[in-house]
Design an enzyme around this catalytic site. Structure first.
Site, short mmCIF file in Angstrom:
data_model
loop_
_atom_site.label_atom_id
_atom_site.label_comp_id
_atom_site.label_asym_id
_atom_site.label_seq_id
_atom_site.Cartn_x
_atom_site.Cartn_y
_atom_site.Cartn_z
N ASP B 327 0.87 -1.17 0.00
CA ASP B 327 0.00 0.00 0.00
C ASP B 327 0.91 1.22 0.00
O ASP B 327 2.14 1.10 0.05
CB ASP B 327 -0.91 -0.01 1.24
CG ASP B 327 -2.19 0.78 1.02
OD1 ASP B 327 -2.12 1.90 0.46
OD2 ASP B 327 -3.25 0.29 1.41
N HIS B 328 0.31 2.39 -0.07
CA HIS B 328 1.06 3.62 0.20
C HIS B 328 0.79 4.01 1.64
O HIS B 328 -0.33 3.81 2.14
CB HIS B 328 0.62 4.73 -0.75
CG HIS B 328 0.93 4.44 -2.18
ND1 HIS B 328 -0.02 4.50 -3.18
CD2 HIS B 328 2.08 4.04 -2.77
CE1 HIS B 328 0.55 4.17 -4.33
NE2 HIS B 328 1.82 3.89 -4.11
N TYR B 481 -5.13 2.82 1.32
CA TYR B 481 -6.13 1.93 0.72
C TYR B 481 -5.89 1.73 -0.78
O TYR B 481 -6.81 1.68 -1.57
CB TYR B 481 -7.56 2.42 1.02
CG TYR B 481 -7.72 2.72 2.47
CD1 TYR B 481 -7.81 1.68 3.40
CD2 TYR B 481 -7.71 4.03 2.94
CE1 TYR B 481 -7.90 1.95 4.75
CE2 TYR B 481 -7.80 4.30 4.30
CZ TYR B 481 -7.89 3.26 5.20
OH TYR B 481 -7.97 3.52 6.54
N HIS B 482 -4.63 1.65 -1.14
CA HIS B 482 -4.22 1.35 -2.51
C HIS B 482 -3.65 -0.07 -2.50
O HIS B 482 -2.49 -0.26 -2.13
CB HIS B 482 -3.16 2.35 -2.98
CG HIS B 482 -3.62 3.78 -2.93
ND1 HIS B 482 -2.76 4.85 -2.80
CD2 HIS B 482 -4.88 4.31 -2.98
CE1 HIS B 482 -3.45 5.98 -2.79
NE2 HIS B 482 -4.74 5.69 -2.88
N HIS B 483 -4.47 -1.04 -2.87
CA HIS B 483 -4.08 -2.45 -2.74
C HIS B 483 -3.30 -2.88 -3.97
O HIS B 483 -3.85 -2.97 -5.05
CB HIS B 483 -5.33 -3.33 -2.59
CG HIS B 483 -6.25 -2.85 -1.53
ND1 HIS B 483 -7.62 -2.94 -1.63
CD2 HIS B 483 -6.01 -2.27 -0.33
CE1 HIS B 483 -8.17 -2.44 -0.54
NE2 HIS B 483 -7.21 -2.03 0.26
#
Lengths: 205, 546
Positions: B327-328, B481-483
């Site tokens: 994720d970030h 929330y960047h999967h």
């Protein structure tokens, strides 16, 4: 600071009710009566459930009178034009399935407590008694919880329901409107479609 | 809206489409873009979406949920419950449902809408920064797709980023002008030698593509009532409207149809087996399958599709399915300036800086800086949570609102095999399938990068003259929330899941369009790259189908 029709329209948007249609004039009929207000015209509730059907649900007039009376206490003293503003956004709220029933039940709860403790509906009480009543219901310290007619999983106490539909509905309507926002220093508050100019402007411009 | 009590039973036909060329799993931006492209090219496309088709007319009510304290963030898009159950068992808790949205449009219903291209070095982390793998494709391979994706999504931007990768074509719309608070930051950044530049937004700065320009509701994340913010439902609807022009195919989007598993032979997927609300299961057959269910559900579906031939899950000869979850990470510093900063008028950002991005090496990763337009509390939200009213409440709001500032940022997290999406051994969802089990930890390089970002952020706020009141640093960072990473792209079938054409190494008719194919994540919000890869995948599928 004067609340306007534009504020009521903005509040309707923030409260998730269709703006222009709902803002059309609603006849505030019912069996209730507000101290010093117009006499009951004898007509039945104008749309939706009312006290004729269920004593636990306030009719239009009772809702309108109670909400205006509470707004006069919970809105800041420098706000004017409360009655028309509250009528404006309530028209939309009462057309919204689920929410309307929660609102009617919350007002019925509030008036029942007012009758028991102060011998009259909230609209008939002095501002000081309205303030005391609201505190004594527990709504001041309660967290808001909607009615199961509106959100099936919810299970509110009377205080939580009053907090949701009476206290917080009124505060949401005010502080999501341009005039309510301006009181705090933000003329385009969250929930108001106030365009993309104000964020670029400095204070006082 | 389900939580409003009306229920969502309907009599919509959810039966399979016979003769389909392509079956897409997931109607988020990637799946919807692929579906639209392939339908436009003449193919018969079916999209299976686990969540519902949301009514645009409900968006103002969802905005009310976003503002009111009773509702948690997943409530805005009817998320949570057994359908969305998961377990987080790793070193760091992963709040998966906070920003998920299952339905037509996917997580773009909820997203912020920032759409930067990855930098050139992001495609060559191993070579350029000495850590992590290189992508098997480079910026030049995606450049045209990036431009197309900007047109499809509708991006408002300006070519004023001195650190950005090369581009020839202008953005489809002019950038949103800088905010008043950006103008307060500008002298401090100039003194520190930090260049500020515009943020590319997938948000209409003028009417575009039949959608409104932004009207300033200020609740972009999690919901845009005006539709000015792009979401994947735009292309899902467009795909469904295909079929009128010569040579066009058609697309059918079946909602509330969660795919349970993929029926397959050793070489091919034969059908997507999906459930419908009436309790039935159906088989959607097709010549080609596109998995576009995001970085969590895509590997989960492959793992759920295990068989005698593939006991470790489908397309998983490498063992990489579900692994390398990235994720970030957020880094931020905020404070109060003692003068009006005009925050919370809008819910998006207008200025950022990539000044330090390409300083990245093996020790410190890339990071970008964001100048907030929504620092500090929103007065209307604050008004609903106190124990006061009248003049006392107004006094509290005036005290709390007005002079906040903040600089945020995103930081790269490296791919590590121990960070993974698996299947929980005991807990099951509403269909009896094992729920996702997330094992996640931060990593030392990411921690050092957050510290470095915090240093710069503190410098900026101190130069600005703000009193610093909060820091989100290595100890309390959280995900964006960047999967990413869970079906990584590569040329070696022993180490990766898809090849550079986005097709799985193991199955000849299965493509993946998702951030799950990212070998590394960079520190840019991923959706523009997801969209560019989706358009690239569509080209490859078209070539394969002939």
């Amino acid at each position: 600071m004067q609340l306007t029709r534009r504020d009521a329209a903005a509040a309707l948007a923030a409260l998730g009710s269709g703006g222009a249609v709902a803002l059309a004039a609603r006849e505030w009929r019912g069996t209730g009566g507000r101290a010093g207000g117009a006499e009951d015209d004898g007509a039945g509730p104008d749309g939706g459930a009312g006290s004729d059907d269920d004593p636990d649900l306030a009719d239009d007039r009772q809702v309108r009178d109670a909400m205006v009376a509470v707004a006069e206490v919970v809105y800041p003293s420098e706000v004017a034009g409360i009655e028309a503003f509250v009528e404006g956004f309530l028209a939309g709220r009462l057309e919204r399935e689920g929410h309307a029933e929660g609102l009617r039940r919350a007002v019925a709860d509030l008036d029942r407590l007012a009758e028991a403790w102060y011998d009259g509906p909230v609209a008939a009480l002095s501002p000081a008694d309205r303030d005391s009543l609201l505190r004594e219901t527990g709504a001041r310290t309660a967290e808001e919880v909607p009615d199961p007619a509106h959100v099936p999983a919810a299970d509110p106490t009377a205080a939580e329901r009053i907090r949701y539909y009476v206290l917080n509905d009124l505060l949401l309507a005010l502080y999501a409107s341009p005039t309510g926002g301006e009181l705090v220093g933000i003329e385009n508050p969250q929930g108001h479609a106030g365009g993309t100019d104000s964020y670029q402007r400095g204070p006082g411009r | 809206m389900t939580a409003e009590g009306a229920g969502i039973q309907d009599d919509r036909d959810r039966s399979p489409v016979s003769g389909a060329d392509v079956c897409v799993v997931g109607a988020g931006p990637a799946g919807s873009l692929v579906a639209d492209r392939l339908a436009a090219a003449g193919y018969e496309v079916v999209v299976l979406e686990a969540g519902p088709r949301f009514d645009d007319g409900d968006r103002q009510r969802r905005m009310e949920r976003a503002i009111r304290p009773y509702y948690d963030r997943p409530d805005v898009w009817d998320g949570g419950g057994e359908r969305d159950a998961y377990e987080s068992t790793g070193e760091a808790f992963y709040p998966l449902n906070h920003a998920r949205a299952k339905g037509v449009g996917g997580a773009t219903l909820h997203w912020q809408g920032m759409v930067m291209r990855l930098h050139e070095a992001d495609f060559a982390s191993g070579s350029e920064r000495g850590v992590g793998p290189d992508w098997p494709i480079d910026y030049a391979d995606l450049r045209q797709y990036y431009a197309e994706a900007e047109g499809e999504l509708g991006v408002a931007g300006a070519d004023d980023n001195p650190f950005g990768p090369p581009r020839e074509e202008p953005f489809p719309m002019p950038a949103f002008p800088p905010s008043y608070s950006d103008s307060l930051f500008a002298p401090a950044c100039e003194e520190l030698g930090i260049a500020m530049h515009s943020v590319p937004n997938a948000r209409n700065s003028e009417p575009y593509d039949g959608r409104s320009q932004c009207v300033g509701y200020g609740t972009c994340q999690p919901v845009c009532p005006s539709g000015a913010k792009y979401d994947g439902s735009v292309h899902a609807e467009r795909a469904q409207a295909r079929g009128g022009a010569a040579g066009e195919g058609t697309a059918t989007v079946i909602d509330r149809a969660p795919v349970q598993h993929l029926a397959h032979t050793p070489e091919r997927i034969e059908a997507a087996v999906y459930a419908t609300p009436d309790g039935e299961e159906h088989r959607q057959e097709a010549d080609a399958f596109v998995l576009a269910a995001g970085g969590v559900e895509t590997p989960r579906l492959l793992l759920l599709s295990e068989s005698e031939t593939y006991p470790d899950g489908l397309a998983n000869a490498s063992g990489a399915v579900g692994r390398y979850f990235m994720d970030h990470l957020f880094a931020g510093v905020g404070g109060r300036l003692g003068e009006p900063t005009r925050q919370n008028h809008v819910g998006f950002l207008t200025s950022e800086s990539h000044q330090f991005y390409d300083d990245a090496d093996a020790d410190v990763g890339p990071f970008k800086l964001e100048f907030f337009n929504y620092a500090g509390p929103s007065p209307v939200e604050l008004a609903l949570t106190g124990e006061d009213w009248g003049d006392e409440l107004l006094g509290r709001l005036r005290e709390a609102y007005g002079d906040h500032v903040a600089v945020g940022g995103l930081v790269e997290q490296l791919p590590r095999p121990e960070n993974r999406i698996g299947l929980h051994p005991e807990r099951t969802d509403d269909h009896g399938n094992p729920v996702p089990q997330i094992e996640w930890s931060i990593g030392d390089r990411a921690r050092r990068t957050i510290e470095r970002a915090n240093e710069v952020q503190r410098e900026i706020l101190e130069t600005l003259g703000a009193e610093i009141t909060w820091t989100v640093g290595p100890a309390d960072t959280g995900p964006a929330y960047h999967h990413m990473g869970t079906t990584r792209m590569g040329t070696d079938p022993a180490e990766s899941v898809v090849d550079p054409t986005l097709r799985t190494h193991d199955l000849e008719n299965c493509w993946i369009a998702s951030s799950s194919v990212f070998p590394t994540g960079g520190a840019m919000n991923p959706t523009l790259t997801i969209a560019a890869l989706a358009l690239k995948a569509a080209d490859h599928i078209e070539a394969a189908l002939g």
